[in-house]
Design an enzyme around this catalytic site. Structure first.
Site, PDB file in Angstrom:
ATOM      1  N   LYS A 226       0.868  -1.179   0.000  1.00 29.27           N
ATOM      2  CA  LYS A 226       0.000   0.000   0.000  1.00 29.27           C
ATOM      3  C   LYS A 226       0.903   1.226   0.000  1.00 29.27           C
ATOM      4  O   LYS A 226       1.619   1.485   0.965  1.00 29.27           O
ATOM      5  CB  LYS A 226      -0.923   0.021   1.224  1.00 29.27           C
ATOM      6  CG  LYS A 226      -1.928   1.164   1.166  1.00 29.27           C
ATOM      7  CD  LYS A 226      -2.840   1.199   2.362  1.00 29.27           C
ATOM      8  CE  LYS A 226      -3.969   2.199   2.132  1.00 29.27           C
ATOM      9  NZ  LYS A 226      -3.525   3.528   1.683  1.00 29.27           N
TER      10      LYS A 226
ATOM     11  N   ARG B 282      -3.315   7.995  -6.402  1.00 30.24           N
ATOM     12  CA  ARG B 282      -3.854   7.096  -7.421  1.00 30.24           C
ATOM     13  C   ARG B 282      -3.894   7.794  -8.769  1.00 30.24           C
ATOM     14  O   ARG B 282      -4.098   9.006  -8.859  1.00 30.24           O
ATOM     15  CB  ARG B 282      -5.277   6.660  -7.050  1.00 30.24           C
ATOM     16  CG  ARG B 282      -5.383   5.643  -5.953  1.00 30.24           C
ATOM     17  CD  ARG B 282      -5.037   4.239  -6.352  1.00 30.24           C
ATOM     18  NE  ARG B 282      -6.030   3.607  -7.204  1.00 30.24           N
ATOM     19  CZ  ARG B 282      -7.137   3.026  -6.775  1.00 30.24           C
ATOM     20  NH1 ARG B 282      -7.439   3.035  -5.485  1.00 30.24           N
ATOM     21  NH2 ARG B 282      -7.960   2.427  -7.629  1.00 30.24           N
TER      22      ARG B 282
ATOM     23  N   ARG C 139      -7.297  10.616  -8.785  1.00 30.16           N
ATOM     24  CA  ARG C 139      -8.361   9.884  -8.090  1.00 30.16           C
ATOM     25  C   ARG C 139      -9.697  10.590  -8.232  1.00 30.16           C
ATOM     26  O   ARG C 139     -10.748   9.961  -8.291  1.00 30.16           O
ATOM     27  CB  ARG C 139      -7.989   9.744  -6.606  1.00 30.16           C
ATOM     28  CG  ARG C 139      -9.017   8.991  -5.791  1.00 30.16           C
ATOM     29  CD  ARG C 139      -8.568   8.889  -4.348  1.00 30.16           C
ATOM     30  NE  ARG C 139      -9.579   8.188  -3.567  1.00 30.16           N
ATOM     31  CZ  ARG C 139      -9.311   7.213  -2.720  1.00 30.16           C
ATOM     32  NH1 ARG C 139      -8.084   6.800  -2.558  1.00 30.16           N
ATOM     33  NH2 ARG C 139     -10.279   6.655  -2.019  1.00 30.16           N
TER      34      ARG C 139
ATOM     35  N   GLU D  88      -0.559   3.829  -8.747  1.00 31.15           N
ATOM     36  CA  GLU D  88      -0.288   4.881  -7.778  1.00 31.15           C
ATOM     37  C   GLU D  88       1.097   5.451  -8.036  1.00 31.15           C
ATOM     38  O   GLU D  88       2.047   4.716  -8.308  1.00 31.15           O
ATOM     39  CB  GLU D  88      -0.390   4.324  -6.355  1.00 31.15           C
ATOM     40  CG  GLU D  88      -0.359   5.393  -5.294  1.00 31.15           C
ATOM     41  CD  GLU D  88      -1.295   5.091  -4.128  1.00 31.15           C
ATOM     42  OE1 GLU D  88      -1.252   5.825  -3.130  1.00 31.15           O
ATOM     43  OE2 GLU D  88      -2.091   4.136  -4.228  1.00 31.15           O
TER      44      GLU D  88
ATOM     45  N   LYS E 106      -7.392  -2.832   3.202  1.00 34.14           N
ATOM     46  CA  LYS E 106      -6.129  -2.147   3.479  1.00 34.14           C
ATOM     47  C   LYS E 106      -5.681  -2.438   4.913  1.00 34.14           C
ATOM     48  O   LYS E 106      -6.483  -2.462   5.836  1.00 34.14           O
ATOM     49  CB  LYS E 106      -6.261  -0.640   3.246  1.00 34.14           C
ATOM     50  CG  LYS E 106      -7.399   0.036   3.982  1.00 34.14           C
ATOM     51  CD  LYS E 106      -7.547   1.475   3.533  1.00 34.14           C
ATOM     52  CE  LYS E 106      -8.773   2.126   4.182  1.00 34.14           C
ATOM     53  NZ  LYS E 106      -8.992   3.509   3.703  1.00 34.14           N
TER      54      LYS E 106
END
Length: 548
Positions: A246, A251, A266, A295, A411
């Site tokens: 992560k 993004r 995003r 990302e 996540k």
């Protein structure tokens, strides 16, 4: 459809609290609308003007709107602001002012839905030095022909804040009901088109039109989202899972056809011009026509830099070349949605990953697939040791669900107790901070409405308070003593020690020891935490070992 008819429909909806009742009202309106009216009605009833994928912006702030209202109502701008402060609602203030004005006005040129839409398109298209003047004249013209009730909803639509509680899910279900369409088919079309207005038009044609929907290059779709969870729960429920780092970055969605490409943030904003170095890296990574999800992170001395370093590049419009030397950005690609004319979102993650690895030669994010908790935990520690934020756990058989936050993506972070919330109000600071806002009222969302959740006053540096003031000063819609209300435009990430049941706030919860973490200007208001997810968090908190 006349705009007064649309306004009466909104008034009925505003008086309802039940979602099923709202769906029923909307579904009865849709079948009689023409092919031109249908997309406009659907967007307007959600408080939107443009398709979600569109880069168009109306460019009307509260101050310009107040000035136009004052001119049409024959009062000073300060009187408009005072009226808004009293009512707490721009729409109702406009309605009251136009009601007084209409007593001396005997002629209105009838407004219809399509004409209002085209007027707003004209406003959005105006650019250059004289654009604000032209926008002001256009807004005056619209309001000058509006009946008081029309003024209420016209003003709110211009600020893209309709306040009638109609969420996307309700409109989706209303479309399915109105045209006897499969709700899953409507949902899938929405995911691919990112425009419920167009989905409604296709549903009116018939199920075949919905079935033929595909993702389109350069029409960005919403990005799939994750929710908090645990490694043991994911393995227990799914067995073998995919684990990816992560990243603490931003993004992106990269669209490419031949040598032509665009990159979207995003929030689906076009950031191609701000990231020429990343664009060149991705252009060189594949020879295929693709839409890929990933990302971008900032790197210094081989280690990832904080999220804000990436945002500075995303925001930048000038001296981009200099910034690309100052801040090195590296993309990490982890999904593919479209390949050489084929829509891939319905394929399982495992197959999408295989296709991704077959057509993208560089920058693919590493992935570990295992049902062994020890292996996943080792990957988690490796992610943290490398300076990343944590781990993403993904169900191997899951499709790509644009815009959805579900259990297919989880996540894992050392500190998961943060919420992304909309800033809806503030109180002026004191002492040396008297010239900026000192504390903020933040809200979650529930069925299209913003629900106050907490006040946040700690965690800000003086520089951050100055930045927040600059971002919010033109979004004030009402004032009362030291308190102000904002048009919701900004998202805060807020940390907290625990969720508490509280009668103080409308949603029934409050944050204990809330603290500002960062501005999330990579997120739109539609992406903030929902009241339902906060209830889920509270339940998990209540069941956690720490409180047993």
């Amino acid at each position: 459809m006349l705009f007064i008819e649309f306004s009466r429909c909104c008034e009925r909806l505003e008086g309802l609290s039940g979602r099923l009742e709202m769906i029923d009202v909307i579904s009865r309106e849709l079948p009689a609308l023409s092919a031109d009216e249908l997309p406009i009605f659907v967007r307007f009833v959600m408080g939107r003007i443009f398709p979600d994928w569109s880069q168009a912006q109306l460019g009307i702030g509260p101050n310009l709107l107040y000035e136009a209202i004052g001119y049409v109502a024959g009062v000073k701008k300060d009187e408009v602001v005072e009226k808004i402060n009293v009512t707490g609602d721009v729409g109702k203030a406009v309605e009251e002012l136009l009601a007084i004005k209409s007593q001396t006005t005997f002629f209105h040129e009838e407004l219809d839905l399509v004409r209002v839409y085209h007027e707003l398109m004209t406003i959005a298209a105006q650019e250059g030095k004289k654009s604000q003047r032209e926008k002001l004249l256009s807004v005056r013209r619209l309001l000058g022909n509006a009946h008081p009730l029309e003024g209420r909803y016209l003003a709110r639509i211009m600020l893209e804040e309709l306040r009638i509680g109609v969420g996307e899910g309700s409109v989706r279900d209303a479309i399915a009901k109105a045209f006897n369409a499969d709700a899953a088919l409507v949902e899938h079309a929405m995911q691919a088109l990112n425009d419920l207005g167009e989905v409604a038009r296709l549903a009116k044609i018939g199920p075949e039109a919905l079935q033929e929907v595909h993702i389109t290059l350069f029409h960005p779709v919403r990005m799939m989202l994750a929710q908090a969870g645990t490694i043991p729960d994911m393995i227990k429920e799914h067995g073998e899972i995919a684990a990816e780092y992560k990243y603490d970055g931003s993004r992106f969605q990269f669209h490419k056809r031949g040598n032509w490409c665009r990159m979207y943030s995003r929030r689906l904003e076009d950031v191609t011009g701000a990231l020429p170095d990343v664009i060149q890296q991705l252009l060189g990574a594949t020879d295929h026509d693709v839409i890929i999800d990933g990302e971008v992170i900032a790197i210094k001395d081989g280690r990832p830099m904080p999220f804000q370093s990436v945002l500075r590049r995303f925001r930048r419009r000038h001296d981009v070349a200099g910034a690309s030397v100052e801040i090195k950005l590296v993309p990490h690609v982890f999904d593919i949605l479209y390949l050489d004319g084929e829509t891939l979102i319905d394929l399982p993650l495992s197959e999408r990953r295989r296709k991704l690895e077959g057509v993208v030669n560089f920058f693919i994010a590493p992935q570990v697939v295992s049902a062994d908790q020890t292996v996943i935990e080792q990957t988690y520690r490796a992610a943290l040791d490398a300076g990343h934020e944590g781990l993403m756990l993904k169900v191997h058989s899951s499709p790509y669900s644009p815009g959805q936050r579900g259990k297919n993506w989880i996540k894992i972070k050392p500190e998961v107790d943060t919420l992304d919330l909309a800033v809806i109000g503030a109180e002026w600071g004191e002492g040396k901070r008297a010239h900026v806002f000192g504390s903020f009222l933040v809200a979650c969302q529930d069925q299209g409405k913003l629900i106050p959740l907490s006040r946040v006053a700690t965690g800000f540096s003086d520089e951050q308070l100055a930045e927040v003031y600059d971002l919010l000063k033109d979004s004030v819609t009402a004032k009362s003593g030291k308190e102000v209300t904002f048009e919701p435009v900004l998202v805060f990430e807020v940390g907290y020690s625990e969720l508490q049941v509280s009668p103080t706030y409308q949603g029934g919860f409050a944050l204990r020891f809330p603290r500002f973490v960062r501005i999330r200007d990579d997120k739109g208001i539609s992406e903030i935490e929902t009241l339902e997810s906060i209830r889920d968090r509270y339940q998990r908190q209540a069941n956690s070992p720490q409180v047993q």
